[in-house]
Design an enzyme around this catalytic site. Sequence first.
Site, PDB file in Angstrom:
ATOM      1  N   ASP A 228       0.854  -1.177   0.000  1.00  0.00           N
ATOM      2  CA  ASP A 228       0.000   0.000   0.000  1.00  0.00           C
ATOM      3  C   ASP A 228       0.898   1.237   0.000  1.00  0.00           C
ATOM      4  O   ASP A 228       1.808   1.335   0.827  1.00  0.00           O
ATOM      5  CB  ASP A 228      -0.866  -0.012   1.278  1.00  0.00           C
ATOM      6  CG  ASP A 228      -2.239   0.557   1.046  1.00  0.00           C
ATOM      7  OD1 ASP A 228      -2.316   1.636   0.446  1.00  0.00           O
ATOM      8  OD2 ASP A 228      -3.222  -0.067   1.482  1.00  0.00           O
TER       9      ASP A 228
ATOM     10  N   ASP B  24      -3.039   4.615  -2.443  1.00  0.00           N
ATOM     11  CA  ASP B  24      -4.061   5.230  -1.602  1.00  0.00           C
ATOM     12  C   ASP B  24      -4.344   6.668  -2.025  1.00  0.00           C
ATOM     13  O   ASP B  24      -3.402   7.444  -2.234  1.00  0.00           O
ATOM     14  CB  ASP B  24      -3.516   5.220  -0.164  1.00  0.00           C
ATOM     15  CG  ASP B  24      -4.487   5.763   0.833  1.00  0.00           C
ATOM     16  OD1 ASP B  24      -5.484   5.080   1.094  1.00  0.00           O
ATOM     17  OD2 ASP B  24      -4.258   6.872   1.356  1.00  0.00           O
TER      18      ASP B  24
ATOM     19  N   GLU C 162      -6.703   3.940  -5.959  1.00  0.00           N
ATOM     20  CA  GLU C 162      -7.977   4.348  -5.397  1.00  0.00           C
ATOM     21  C   GLU C 162      -8.358   5.593  -6.208  1.00  0.00           C
ATOM     22  O   GLU C 162      -7.765   6.659  -6.029  1.00  0.00           O
ATOM     23  CB  GLU C 162      -7.769   4.694  -3.922  1.00  0.00           C
ATOM     24  CG  GLU C 162      -9.022   4.696  -3.124  1.00  0.00           C
ATOM     25  CD  GLU C 162      -8.774   5.043  -1.659  1.00  0.00           C
ATOM     26  OE1 GLU C 162      -9.559   4.605  -0.833  1.00  0.00           O
ATOM     27  OE2 GLU C 162      -7.812   5.769  -1.346  1.00  0.00           O
TER      28      GLU C 162
ATOM     29  N   HIS D 160     -10.750  -2.737   3.869  1.00  0.00           N
ATOM     30  CA  HIS D 160     -10.598  -2.193   5.226  1.00  0.00           C
ATOM     31  C   HIS D 160     -11.378  -0.901   5.447  1.00  0.00           C
ATOM     32  O   HIS D 160     -11.457  -0.417   6.566  1.00  0.00           O
ATOM     33  CB  HIS D 160      -9.113  -1.965   5.505  1.00  0.00           C
ATOM     34  CG  HIS D 160      -8.566  -0.885   4.616  1.00  0.00           C
ATOM     35  ND1 HIS D 160      -8.425  -1.056   3.248  1.00  0.00           N
ATOM     36  CD2 HIS D 160      -8.173   0.376   4.873  1.00  0.00           C
ATOM     37  CE1 HIS D 160      -7.962   0.052   2.725  1.00  0.00           C
ATOM     38  NE2 HIS D 160      -7.799   0.939   3.681  1.00  0.00           N
ATOM     39  N   ASP D 161     -11.894  -0.302   4.384  1.00  0.00           N
ATOM     40  CA  ASP D 161     -12.689   0.917   4.522  1.00  0.00           C
ATOM     41  C   ASP D 161     -14.187   0.629   4.484  1.00  0.00           C
ATOM     42  O   ASP D 161     -15.003   1.555   4.431  1.00  0.00           O
ATOM     43  CB  ASP D 161     -12.358   1.897   3.386  1.00  0.00           C
ATOM     44  CG  ASP D 161     -10.975   2.480   3.521  1.00  0.00           C
ATOM     45  OD1 ASP D 161     -10.469   2.552   4.663  1.00  0.00           O
ATOM     46  OD2 ASP D 161     -10.384   2.845   2.496  1.00  0.00           O
TER      47      ASP D 161
END
Length: 584
Positions: free
Chosen positions: A130, A232, A286, A360-361
């Site tokens: 990430d 991210d 993202e 995870h979000d």
Amino acid sequence: MRFQSNIVIGLLFAAVLFSCKTKNKPAEAAISTERKWWKEATVYQIYPRSFKDSDGDGVGDIKGIISKLDYIKSLGIDAVWLNPIYSSPQKDNGYDISDYENIHPQFGNMADFDVMLKGFHERGIKVMMDMVLNHCSDEHRWFQEAKKSRNSPYYNYFHWWPAEKGEPPYRWSIFDEKAYGWEFNKATNSYYLHYFADFQPDLNWENPALRQDIYKMMRMWCDKGVDGFRMDALAFISKDTTWPPLPKEYNGNWGLYYASGPQLHDYIQEMNREVLSKYDVATVAEAMGDVTRVKKFVDEDRKELNMAYHFEAIDFGYLPGEYKMPNPKGYDLVEWKKVYNKWDSAFTDKGWGTMYLANHDQPRMLTRWGNDAAEFREYSSKMLTTLILSMRATPYYYFGDEIGMSNIKFDKVEQYNDVELLTNYAQVKAKGGDLKRFLEGMKISSRDNGRTPMQWDTTINSGFSNGKPWLPVNGNYTTINAAVQEKDPNSVLNYFRKMIKLRKENEALIYGKFTLADAANPDVFAYSRELNGKKLLVLLNFKRIAAKTNTGINLSKAKVLISNYTTASLDGSLKPYEAVIYEL
Ligand code: GLC
């Protein structure tokens, strides 16, 4: 926003004509079928804090992951994406990096990392890291130096507004109680920008020195042998530093106002030249925004990234204007299917998409998109797994979903850890809003639901840790856990493995043309996948009641490739949450 201009349609048409002329493409030449490992891979996302704790401090770690390498291999997945494990104060669970080139001690050290990487590679599994490039932690050395003086060489690594010019132009912040994106710093008499929390200052990509430092760091990870990056909040890295006022009607539409900085794609192309093009790495961004915007990230001709994930489908079913507040009426499956259809068409000629229902979000996919009641848990988990693994996009599958983990549904705010939830709670409180209603909604949608520890077995703390887990283990671990499901050939876990195998054995499920069927059906998601004369039909009942689908396809001679019930129907009638894939 939608496709707006004839120019775009014209370009698409030209691209289709061009690809039809390209050699080595099968009959469905308009479909993007260039073979790549990352198109064929199933990516398993590991949230390291919650996966497996090896030293009893209650936080998952690298050695814990190492101890589960054989389990991960046994799933049949091809790559893992690890949430951030770099040095960090952990105020946003690692999305606040204080040193990009080191490992946070709670997770282990660089030697552990090397062992883990080798262990994955020995098992033929690729590792995607990430990369948080829009912002860092306020404890990062760059910011620590920058905030001392305007003359610091690192001052321009961040965005500042000099206080002598008055109040900065309003900017929205997602993790700020006052939703205010500027924070005053006394020593420099200026405000720094933070789109996220005040402890996450935004990096100034307009500064070439910052960009070079970032590229150097990324090369360091590539030289180590990592196989890719999940990027991210990448859409936000470029800012219009004339700081134009935001429109009055502005209400936190990130995709529209923040994801379109003037030099965004220049920077990504530079990153591609300086780093990505030099290695065989896969990238996924993202990427907020509409089809036209997101396509720019992944159109091969632009030499930027490989994959992007969008938010249009995952944000369905929330009340407008409120933070992730579930609509009591649920969501409209017909509209949801249209979104998937649209995003599939977006990448027919160029680029490549992703498919996910959780990360995870997000809360657990079972609770959000399936049904976590005991009688439906297994059926609906398997049905959702069938969807994720049968779309024309790279599947991103979140740890724990392979055993059908569900939301923990905390009752009290004190039970939560997540900065996003706590910020929003404080905002509702400050406005005198209905906190009880807010907490009820969060049982469905909050991020911590997806972050509870992995449920390995029936031992204390589900076998996750000998110490007190950083977030409580879901109490249902005594029945829902990997060890129990390992022994049951019909478990959710073993269905996941079968579905992965099926995708691998049927190229049509990877590269085949996607065609929505029975589009107006309010209960069933039905589509075909077709490649080189092989045609598969996927039927998914999204409802807790029996449903009927009419795809116009005669199933009497169809072969059932996989089904989540003992027998699958051959007349289009589906039991609650039934999932079937037929070969026609
Ligand atoms: C991304 C991450 C999320 C994080 C945020 C700020 O959306 O996925 O977990 O909180 O960025 O870095």
